[in-house]
Enzyme design. Structure first.
Site, PDB file in Angstrom:
ATOM      1  N   ASN A  42       0.844  -1.196   0.000  1.00 59.79           N
ATOM      2  CA  ASN A  42       0.000   0.000   0.000  1.00 59.79           C
ATOM      3  C   ASN A  42       0.878   1.245   0.000  1.00 59.79           C
ATOM      4  O   ASN A  42       1.964   1.272   0.589  1.00 59.79           O
ATOM      5  CB  ASN A  42      -1.011   0.001   1.150  1.00 59.79           C
ATOM      6  CG  ASN A  42      -0.419  -0.206   2.519  1.00 59.79           C
ATOM      7  OD1 ASN A  42       0.611  -0.844   2.673  1.00 59.79           O
ATOM      8  ND2 ASN A  42      -1.063   0.329   3.525  1.00 59.79           N
ATOM      9  N   ILE A  43       0.398   2.250  -0.710  1.00 60.61           N
ATOM     10  CA  ILE A  43       1.141   3.505  -0.860  1.00 60.61           C
ATOM     11  C   ILE A  43       0.180   4.641  -0.506  1.00 60.61           C
ATOM     12  O   ILE A  43      -0.752   4.936  -1.267  1.00 60.61           O
ATOM     13  CB  ILE A  43       1.660   3.672  -2.311  1.00 60.61           C
ATOM     14  CG1 ILE A  43       2.512   2.462  -2.722  1.00 60.61           C
ATOM     15  CG2 ILE A  43       2.466   4.970  -2.436  1.00 60.61           C
ATOM     16  CD1 ILE A  43       2.879   2.433  -4.199  1.00 60.61           C
ATOM     17  N   GLU A  44       0.404   5.219   0.662  1.00 63.78           N
ATOM     18  CA  GLU A  44      -0.512   6.272   1.126  1.00 63.78           C
ATOM     19  C   GLU A  44      -0.056   7.645   0.650  1.00 63.78           C
ATOM     20  O   GLU A  44       1.000   7.792   0.023  1.00 63.78           O
ATOM     21  CB  GLU A  44      -0.618   6.200   2.658  1.00 63.78           C
ATOM     22  CG  GLU A  44      -1.212   4.867   3.091  1.00 63.78           C
ATOM     23  CD  GLU A  44      -1.500   4.761   4.567  1.00 63.78           C
ATOM     24  OE1 GLU A  44      -0.988   5.589   5.361  1.00 63.78           O
ATOM     25  OE2 GLU A  44      -2.252   3.831   4.941  1.00 63.78           O
ATOM     26  N   CYS A  53      -4.068   0.657  -2.608  1.00 63.84           N
ATOM     27  CA  CYS A  53      -3.919  -0.578  -1.827  1.00 63.84           C
ATOM     28  C   CYS A  53      -2.829  -1.468  -2.429  1.00 63.84           C
ATOM     29  O   CYS A  53      -2.516  -1.375  -3.621  1.00 63.84           O
ATOM     30  CB  CYS A  53      -5.222  -1.359  -1.827  1.00 63.84           C
ATOM     31  SG  CYS A  53      -6.567  -0.588  -0.927  1.00 63.84           S
ATOM     32  N   GLU A  55      -2.906  -4.613  -3.173  1.00 62.26           N
ATOM     33  CA  GLU A  55      -3.380  -5.504  -4.244  1.00 62.26           C
ATOM     34  C   GLU A  55      -3.366  -4.764  -5.580  1.00 62.26           C
ATOM     35  O   GLU A  55      -2.959  -5.292  -6.615  1.00 62.26           O
ATOM     36  CB  GLU A  55      -4.814  -5.973  -3.962  1.00 62.26           C
ATOM     37  CG  GLU A  55      -4.978  -6.777  -2.686  1.00 62.26           C
ATOM     38  CD  GLU A  55      -5.298  -5.920  -1.465  1.00 62.26           C
ATOM     39  OE1 GLU A  55      -4.764  -4.798  -1.350  1.00 62.26           O
ATOM     40  OE2 GLU A  55      -6.076  -6.384  -0.628  1.00 62.26           O
ATOM     41  N   CYS A  85     -10.074  -5.161   0.325  1.00 53.83           N
ATOM     42  CA  CYS A  85     -11.230  -4.265   0.402  1.00 53.83           C
ATOM     43  C   CYS A  85     -12.131  -4.503  -0.818  1.00 53.83           C
ATOM     44  O   CYS A  85     -11.749  -5.195  -1.775  1.00 53.83           O
ATOM     45  CB  CYS A  85     -10.778  -2.804   0.472  1.00 53.83           C
ATOM     46  SG  CYS A  85     -10.199  -2.141  -1.100  1.00 53.83           S
ATOM     47  N   CYS A  88     -10.636  -3.505  -4.223  1.00 53.55           N
ATOM     48  CA  CYS A  88      -9.609  -4.450  -4.693  1.00 53.55           C
ATOM     49  C   CYS A  88     -10.233  -5.757  -5.172  1.00 53.55           C
ATOM     50  O   CYS A  88      -9.780  -6.348  -6.148  1.00 53.55           O
ATOM     51  CB  CYS A  88      -8.573  -4.706  -3.608  1.00 53.55           C
ATOM     52  SG  CYS A  88      -7.483  -3.286  -3.388  1.00 53.55           S
TER      53      CYS A  88
HETATM   54  N1  THU Z   1      -5.302  -1.471   2.404  1.00 53.82           N
HETATM   55  C1  THU Z   1      -4.739  -2.258   1.451  1.00 53.82           C
HETATM   56  O1  THU Z   1      -3.598  -2.031   1.025  1.00 53.82           O
HETATM   57  N2  THU Z   1      -5.462  -3.296   0.965  1.00 53.82           N
HETATM   58  C2  THU Z   1      -6.719  -3.601   1.374  1.00 53.82           C
HETATM   59  O2  THU Z   1      -7.375  -4.412   0.749  1.00 53.82           O
HETATM   60  C3  THU Z   1      -7.249  -2.981   2.589  1.00 53.82           C
HETATM   61  C4  THU Z   1      -6.646  -1.669   2.899  1.00 53.82           C
HETATM   62  C5  THU Z   1      -4.520  -0.341   2.917  1.00 53.82           C
HETATM   63  C6  THU Z   1      -5.032   1.014   2.481  1.00 53.82           C
HETATM   64  C7  THU Z   1      -4.495   1.901   3.570  1.00 53.82           C
HETATM   65  O3  THU Z   1      -3.178   2.291   3.219  1.00 53.82           O
HETATM   66  C8  THU Z   1      -4.413   1.008   4.792  1.00 53.82           C
HETATM   67  O4  THU Z   1      -4.530  -0.321   4.312  1.00 53.82           O
HETATM   68  C9  THU Z   1      -5.510   1.268   5.812  1.00 53.82           C
HETATM   69  O5  THU Z   1      -6.756   1.244   5.222  1.00 53.82           O
END
Ligand code: THU
Length: 130
Positions: A42-44, A53, A55, A85, A88
């Site tokens: 994940n890259i915020e 996300c 995935e 999620c 995804c």
């Molecule tokens: N996140 C994912 O990378 N994949 C998911 O399917 C669920 C959520 C990440 C997004 C965000 O950076 C962190 O988890 C919290 O929601």
């Protein structure tokens, strides 16, 4: 399928997560029909909504290399069982109607699902071909 390797790659990918805001790291690894593995984390973003996300990072890497067929995806996060999620699940659906989704806690502890169990009665590319 080398399930153990896919799981290991997802666990490794989680270490690359850029999650300074949620502090919730996620890693993913996908196996494509050609036998290649693509990883993602994940890259915020400071603006929050551009967050991607793990995935979808992995899928973007695969598709941008010409791979459009997901056989399996392993996902692991900072909760014991981190499930993809909804967004995804839909993106996995686009390239992996029959994909196996492996939810990973540790190298030796994981659960397996069909994508169709996680996203029943899904909408996909075929629905537009009328
Ligand atoms: N996140 C994912 O990378 N994949 C998911 O399917 C669920 C959520 C990440 C997004 C965000 O950076 C962190 O988890 C919290 O929601």
């Amino acid at each position: 399928m080398d399930k153990k390797l896919l799981i290991k790659k997802a666990l490794e990918a989680k270490e690359k997560a850029y999650a300074p805001y949620s502090k919730f790291r996620v890693g993913a690894a996908i196996l494509t029909r050609t036998g290649k593995i693509y990883t993602g984390c994940n890259i915020e973003n400071a603006s929050y909504t551009p967050t991607i996300c793990a995935e979808r990072t992995a899928i973007a890497k695969a598709v941008s290399e010409g791979e459009r067929d997901i056989v399996a995806i392993a996902v692991t996060g900072d909760s014991k069982w981190t499930y993809p999620c909804g967004v995804c699940r839909q993106v996995i659906r686009e390239f992996g109607k029959d994909a196996i989704v492996i939810i990973v806690n540790t190298e030796d502890e994981y659960k397996e699902y069909k994508l169709s169990e996680l996203l029943p009665h899904s909408f996909g590319p075929e629905d537009l071909n009328n």
